[in-house]
Scaffold this motif. Sequence first.
Motif, PDB file in Angstrom:
ATOM      1  N   LYS A 154       0.826  -1.208   0.000  1.00 33.12           N
ATOM      2  CA  LYS A 154       0.000   0.000   0.000  1.00 33.12           C
ATOM      3  C   LYS A 154       0.866   1.266   0.000  1.00 33.12           C
ATOM      4  O   LYS A 154       0.677   2.158  -0.824  1.00 33.12           O
ATOM      5  CB  LYS A 154      -0.932  -0.001   1.231  1.00 33.12           C
ATOM      6  CG  LYS A 154      -1.789  -1.253   1.343  1.00 33.12           C
ATOM      7  CD  LYS A 154      -2.684  -1.245   2.573  1.00 33.12           C
ATOM      8  CE  LYS A 154      -1.934  -1.225   3.902  1.00 33.12           C
ATOM      9  NZ  LYS A 154      -1.168  -2.459   4.196  1.00 33.12           N
ATOM     10  N   SER A 155       1.802   1.316   0.925  1.00 32.62           N
ATOM     11  CA  SER A 155       2.678   2.502   0.985  1.00 32.62           C
ATOM     12  C   SER A 155       3.542   2.589  -0.273  1.00 32.62           C
ATOM     13  O   SER A 155       3.763   3.677  -0.811  1.00 32.62           O
ATOM     14  CB  SER A 155       3.574   2.448   2.229  1.00 32.62           C
ATOM     15  OG  SER A 155       2.802   2.472   3.405  1.00 32.62           O
ATOM     16  N   VAL A 156       4.002   1.437  -0.736  1.00 33.10           N
ATOM     17  CA  VAL A 156       4.821   1.420  -1.961  1.00 33.10           C
ATOM     18  C   VAL A 156       4.034   2.031  -3.124  1.00 33.10           C
ATOM     19  O   VAL A 156       4.546   2.876  -3.862  1.00 33.10           O
ATOM     20  CB  VAL A 156       5.282  -0.024  -2.292  1.00 33.10           C
ATOM     21  CG1 VAL A 156       5.792  -0.136  -3.724  1.00 33.10           C
ATOM     22  CG2 VAL A 156       6.366  -0.473  -1.306  1.00 33.10           C
ATOM     23  N   LEU A 157       2.791   1.649  -3.269  1.00 35.68           N
ATOM     24  CA  LEU A 157       1.981   2.160  -4.387  1.00 35.68           C
ATOM     25  C   LEU A 157       1.892   3.685  -4.353  1.00 35.68           C
ATOM     26  O   LEU A 157       2.184   4.356  -5.346  1.00 35.68           O
ATOM     27  CB  LEU A 157       0.577   1.539  -4.353  1.00 35.68           C
ATOM     28  CG  LEU A 157      -0.346   1.990  -5.483  1.00 35.68           C
ATOM     29  CD1 LEU A 157       0.155   1.484  -6.843  1.00 35.68           C
ATOM     30  CD2 LEU A 157      -1.786   1.508  -5.250  1.00 35.68           C
ATOM     31  N   VAL A 158       1.504   4.236  -3.219  1.00 31.53           N
ATOM     32  CA  VAL A 158       1.268   5.687  -3.198  1.00 31.53           C
ATOM     33  C   VAL A 158       2.563   6.497  -3.320  1.00 31.53           C
ATOM     34  O   VAL A 158       2.527   7.630  -3.799  1.00 31.53           O
ATOM     35  CB  VAL A 158       0.454   6.148  -1.958  1.00 31.53           C
ATOM     36  CG1 VAL A 158      -0.927   5.522  -1.969  1.00 31.53           C
ATOM     37  CG2 VAL A 158       1.185   5.857  -0.662  1.00 31.53           C
ATOM     38  N   LYS A 159       3.681   5.911  -2.936  1.00 26.82           N
ATOM     39  CA  LYS A 159       4.940   6.653  -3.061  1.00 26.82           C
ATOM     40  C   LYS A 159       5.289   6.935  -4.523  1.00 26.82           C
ATOM     41  O   LYS A 159       6.069   7.847  -4.815  1.00 26.82           O
ATOM     42  CB  LYS A 159       6.080   5.889  -2.388  1.00 26.82           C
ATOM     43  CG  LYS A 159       6.041   6.023  -0.871  1.00 26.82           C
ATOM     44  CD  LYS A 159       7.129   5.220  -0.196  1.00 26.82           C
ATOM     45  CE  LYS A 159       7.001   5.328   1.320  1.00 26.82           C
ATOM     46  NZ  LYS A 159       7.868   4.350   2.009  1.00 26.82           N
ATOM     47  N   HIS A 160       4.689   6.179  -5.445  1.00 27.04           N
ATOM     48  CA  HIS A 160       4.926   6.438  -6.867  1.00 27.04           C
ATOM     49  C   HIS A 160       4.335   7.769  -7.326  1.00 27.04           C
ATOM     50  O   HIS A 160       4.764   8.322  -8.329  1.00 27.04           O
ATOM     51  CB  HIS A 160       4.329   5.307  -7.719  1.00 27.04           C
ATOM     52  CG  HIS A 160       5.125   4.039  -7.658  1.00 27.04           C
ATOM     53  ND1 HIS A 160       5.004   3.138  -6.621  1.00 27.04           N
ATOM     54  CD2 HIS A 160       6.060   3.544  -8.485  1.00 27.04           C
ATOM     55  CE1 HIS A 160       5.841   2.140  -6.841  1.00 27.04           C
ATOM     56  NE2 HIS A 160       6.488   2.357  -7.958  1.00 27.04           N
ATOM     57  N   LEU A 161       3.341   8.253  -6.583  1.00 24.87           N
ATOM     58  CA  LEU A 161       2.665   9.481  -6.997  1.00 24.87           C
ATOM     59  C   LEU A 161       3.547  10.701  -6.910  1.00 24.87           C
ATOM     60  O   LEU A 161       3.396  11.653  -7.671  1.00 24.87           O
ATOM     61  CB  LEU A 161       1.459   9.727  -6.081  1.00 24.87           C
ATOM     62  CG  LEU A 161       0.156   9.098  -6.486  1.00 24.87           C
ATOM     63  CD1 LEU A 161      -0.872   9.393  -5.418  1.00 24.87           C
ATOM     64  CD2 LEU A 161      -0.289   9.662  -7.821  1.00 24.87           C
ATOM     65  N   ILE A 162       4.438  10.710  -5.933  1.00 23.04           N
ATOM     66  CA  ILE A 162       5.258  11.914  -5.736  1.00 23.04           C
ATOM     67  C   ILE A 162       6.735  11.609  -5.980  1.00 23.04           C
ATOM     68  O   ILE A 162       7.610  12.331  -5.518  1.00 23.04           O
ATOM     69  CB  ILE A 162       5.034  12.544  -4.340  1.00 23.04           C
ATOM     70  CG1 ILE A 162       5.287  11.538  -3.219  1.00 23.04           C
ATOM     71  CG2 ILE A 162       3.621  13.106  -4.226  1.00 23.04           C
ATOM     72  CD1 ILE A 162       5.333  12.184  -1.842  1.00 23.04           C
TER      73      ILE A 162
END
Length: 249
Positions: free
Chosen positions: A42-50
């Motif tokens: 989950k955290s890995v996925l959202v870190k791609h946004l920024i």
Amino acid sequence: MGRIEFRDIYKSFGSKHVLRGVDLVVDPGEVLFIIGQSGAGKSVLVKHLIGLLRPDRGRVFLDDLDVTDLKEKEFYPIRKRCAMVFQNSTLFDSMSLVENVILPIRKHLGLTDEESRDLAMEKLRLVGMQRYSDRYPADFGDGMRKKVAIARALTLDPEYVIFDEPTTGIDPISAAMVDKLIRHLSDNVGVTSIVISHDLRSIFGIADRIAMLYQGKLLLDGSQSDFKTSEDPIVQQFIQGLPEGPMEV
Ligand SMILES: Nc1ncnc2c1ncn2[C@@H]1O[C@H](COP(=O)(O)OP(=O)(O)OP(=O)(O)O)[C@@H](O)[C@H]1O
Ligand SMILES: [Mg+2]
């Protein structure tokens, strides 16, 4: 304005294949929850946004802007529009709460000291921490520090906010307050939010939509009622918090 898209995202660390083809669209103004076991990515996925992580394959969009291959510097303006409240939010211990919130204001907004302080106080008020503004982080537990980190994330009026476990370690009343704030940002300010959470009360209290990550992909992406009525035994095991079931740990 305010749309997020992950298109066919793959991400591995060595031989560990964390994301294996994730497709997810978040609509403008929506509150989307990402759920899944610890270590699901989950955290890995959202870190791609920024731009904190880059995908091995796939594309990431903010509105029509493809951010996948942006250079580090090109992410600076993106990080103002898309704020992240990290799972382990860090405040500077040597600064008072209000000084922590003033930091991004001072860096980016060019306001006078007084205006900066007023704005920081306004954000602290949003999370109910204004009366502690001159105290130091060490005086507080994780929950209250997290609320200040949320206030700090909101200083530049972001279009998107990513909350990584915002109510973990917070008492139920503060958690309800954070939930209310997330809904307020969406309903009244038009902010698009992604909330990573294990907190069933939050999930079934405020989610517009829920996406469940399992074994590198989305197992189910749907409304609260889609989750409640899902016949997938893995979904049911997770949302009911059952110790026994088909889910591989
Ligand atoms: N920078 C990294 N280098 C190597 N492995 C990593 C890195 N970041 C994450 N991982 C691994 O990727 C997997 C997914 O991690 P992630 O932090 O996304 O889990 P999560 O779903 O957020 O879990 P939790 O609910 O515990 O926060 C874990 O096995 C983690 O160890
Ligand atoms: Mg995490």
